[in-house]
Scaffold this motif. Structure first.
Motif, mmCIF file in Angstrom:
data_model
loop_
_atom_site.group_PDB
_atom_site.id
_atom_site.type_symbol
_atom_site.label_atom_id
_atom_site.label_comp_id
_atom_site.label_asym_id
_atom_site.label_seq_id
_atom_site.Cartn_x
_atom_site.Cartn_y
_atom_site.Cartn_z
ATOM 1 N N ASP A 53 0.823 -1.211 0.000
ATOM 2 C CA ASP A 53 0.000 0.000 0.000
ATOM 3 C C ASP A 53 0.859 1.264 0.000
ATOM 4 O O ASP A 53 0.524 2.254 -0.668
ATOM 5 N N GLU A 54 1.989 1.227 0.689
ATOM 6 C CA GLU A 54 2.904 2.380 0.673
ATOM 7 C C GLU A 54 3.551 2.547 -0.695
ATOM 8 O O GLU A 54 3.735 3.664 -1.171
ATOM 9 N N MET A 55 3.901 1.429 -1.345
ATOM 10 C CA MET A 55 4.518 1.513 -2.668
ATOM 11 C C MET A 55 3.513 2.016 -3.695
ATOM 12 O O MET A 55 3.859 2.813 -4.568
ATOM 13 N N GLU A 56 2.261 1.566 -3.606
ATOM 14 C CA GLU A 56 1.228 2.074 -4.516
ATOM 15 C C GLU A 56 1.106 3.584 -4.388
ATOM 16 O O GLU A 56 1.049 4.292 -5.387
ATOM 17 N N GLU A 57 1.067 4.074 -3.163
ATOM 18 C CA GLU A 57 0.962 5.510 -2.929
ATOM 19 C C GLU A 57 2.186 6.253 -3.482
ATOM 20 O O GLU A 57 2.062 7.299 -4.116
ATOM 21 N N ALA A 58 3.373 5.685 -3.271
ATOM 22 C CA ALA A 58 4.604 6.313 -3.782
ATOM 23 C C ALA A 58 4.601 6.349 -5.314
ATOM 24 O O ALA A 58 4.999 7.350 -5.922
ATOM 25 N N LEU A 59 4.154 5.257 -5.937
ATOM 26 C CA LEU A 59 4.098 5.219 -7.407
ATOM 27 C C LEU A 59 3.069 6.211 -7.946
ATOM 28 O O LEU A 59 3.320 6.889 -8.955
ATOM 29 N N ILE A 60 1.919 6.302 -7.284
ATOM 30 C CA ILE A 60 0.914 7.279 -7.707
ATOM 31 C C ILE A 60 1.490 8.686 -7.640
ATOM 32 O O ILE A 60 1.346 9.480 -8.573
ATOM 33 N N ASN A 61 2.172 9.008 -6.547
ATOM 34 C CA ASN A 61 2.780 10.336 -6.415
ATOM 35 C C ASN A 61 3.869 10.565 -7.466
ATOM 36 O O ASN A 61 4.035 11.667 -7.965
ATOM 37 N N HIS A 62 4.595 9.511 -7.820
ATOM 38 C CA HIS A 62 5.685 9.621 -8.796
ATOM 39 C C HIS A 62 5.150 9.862 -10.209
ATOM 40 O O HIS A 62 5.757 10.599 -10.980
ATOM 41 N N PHE A 63 4.003 9.254 -10.541
ATOM 42 C CA PHE A 63 3.489 9.315 -11.911
ATOM 43 C C PHE A 63 2.282 10.225 -12.105
ATOM 44 O O PHE A 63 1.809 10.392 -13.227
ATOM 45 N N LYS A 64 1.764 10.851 -11.052
ATOM 46 C CA LYS A 64 0.525 11.614 -11.170
ATOM 47 C C LYS A 64 0.622 12.824 -12.102
ATOM 48 O O LYS A 64 -0.390 13.262 -12.642
ATOM 49 N N SER A 65 1.797 13.316 -12.349
ATOM 50 C CA SER A 65 1.941 14.462 -13.263
ATOM 51 C C SER A 65 1.809 14.053 -14.730
ATOM 52 O O SER A 65 1.711 14.904 -15.604
ATOM 53 N N CYS A 66 1.768 12.750 -14.997
ATOM 54 C CA CYS A 66 1.726 12.253 -16.372
ATOM 55 C C CYS A 66 0.307 12.110 -16.921
ATOM 56 O O CYS A 66 0.113 12.053 -18.135
ATOM 57 N N GLY A 67 -0.683 12.017 -16.054
ATOM 58 C CA GLY A 67 -2.060 11.830 -16.487
ATOM 59 C C GLY A 67 -2.933 11.473 -15.299
ATOM 60 O O GLY A 67 -2.458 11.377 -14.169
ATOM 61 N N ALA A 68 -4.206 11.263 -15.560
ATOM 62 C CA ALA A 68 -5.154 10.899 -14.509
ATOM 63 C C ALA A 68 -5.018 9.409 -14.211
ATOM 64 O O ALA A 68 -5.235 8.580 -15.088
ATOM 65 N N ILE A 69 -4.665 9.078 -12.992
ATOM 66 C CA ILE A 69 -4.461 7.683 -12.604
ATOM 67 C C ILE A 69 -5.788 7.088 -12.149
ATOM 68 O O ILE A 69 -6.446 7.618 -11.258
ATOM 69 N N LEU A 70 -6.163 5.996 -12.799
ATOM 70 C CA LEU A 70 -7.403 5.311 -12.456
ATOM 71 C C LEU A 70 -7.191 4.212 -11.432
ATOM 72 O O LEU A 70 -8.049 3.952 -10.604
ATOM 73 N N ARG A 71 -6.024 3.556 -11.517
ATOM 74 C CA ARG A 71 -5.774 2.409 -10.641
ATOM 75 C C ARG A 71 -4.281 2.147 -10.588
ATOM 76 O O ARG A 71 -3.570 2.323 -11.564
ATOM 77 N N ALA A 72 -3.817 1.696 -9.451
ATOM 78 C CA ALA A 72 -2.430 1.248 -9.304
ATOM 79 C C ALA A 72 -2.441 -0.030 -8.488
ATOM 80 O O ALA A 72 -3.191 -0.152 -7.521
ATOM 81 N N SER A 73 -1.643 -0.995 -8.907
ATOM 82 C CA SER A 73 -1.551 -2.244 -8.150
ATOM 83 C C SER A 73 -0.108 -2.733 -8.169
ATOM 84 O O SER A 73 0.610 -2.539 -9.147
ATOM 85 N N VAL A 74 0.281 -3.355 -7.078
ATOM 86 C CA VAL A 74 1.645 -3.871 -6.919
ATOM 87 C C VAL A 74 1.562 -5.371 -6.700
ATOM 88 O O VAL A 74 0.803 -5.837 -5.851
ATOM 89 N N ARG A 75 2.342 -6.106 -7.486
ATOM 90 C CA ARG A 75 2.465 -7.558 -7.298
ATOM 91 C C ARG A 75 3.904 -7.847 -6.921
ATOM 92 O O ARG A 75 4.826 -7.284 -7.492
ATOM 93 N N ARG A 76 4.078 -8.754 -5.993
ATOM 94 C CA ARG A 76 5.415 -9.066 -5.499
ATOM 95 C C ARG A 76 5.808 -10.497 -5.801
ATOM 96 O O ARG A 76 4.990 -11.401 -5.774
#
Length: 132
Positions: A53-76
């Motif tokens: 959940d922390e990585m999803e939030e970090a990725l959303i913050n990292h990529f949010k300037s590129c477009g509207a994010i609908l969903r983010a998911s992390v698989r390990r």
């Protein structure tokens, strides 16, 4: 026997033909009628020791300037992880690729963009379904 309100058939909610939800707001109508590109962004190389959940939030913050994010998911996996981000934006793929090789939490990200399958709603006769 009087059935009162039950004597009439229920309304059909799936039949939206002829309705104009955006009559009072032409800007909103134009927004929904404009076709937009959707993308799936595959991200590898991030720190898999960080909770998902922390990585999803970090990725959303990292990529949010590129477009509207609908969903983010992390698989390990034990050795690596893969994140998928679904976003909307006509040139989001180009913006995302500029972040390929950037660092997040001290790890270098590997980023790939691919088109998201386009959804066609024209057959539903929705007031905002694009005809182009």
């Amino acid at each position: 026997m009087d059935m009162g309100m039950f004597s009439q058939p229920p309304p059909v909610y799936g039949d939206l033909q002829g309705m104009n939800f955006f009559a009072s707001n032409p800007e909103m109508k134009a927004f929904f009628e404009k076709p937009r590109r959707s993308w799936v962004i595959d991200v590898e190389g991030f720190d898999t020791s960080v909770p998902a959940d922390e990585m999803e939030e970090a990725l959303i913050n990292h990529f949010k300037s590129c477009g509207a994010i609908l969903r983010a998911s992390v698989r390990r996996h034990p050795d690596n992880g893969l994140a998928n981000i679904v976003m909307v934006g006509d040139d989001a793929d180009e913006k995302v690729m500029q972040l390929n090789g950037t660092e997040l939490g001290g790890k270098k990200l590997v980023v790939k963009a691919r088109p998201y399958p386009r959804m066609d709603y024209r057959h539903l006769n929705l007031p905002f379904a694009s005809s182009s």
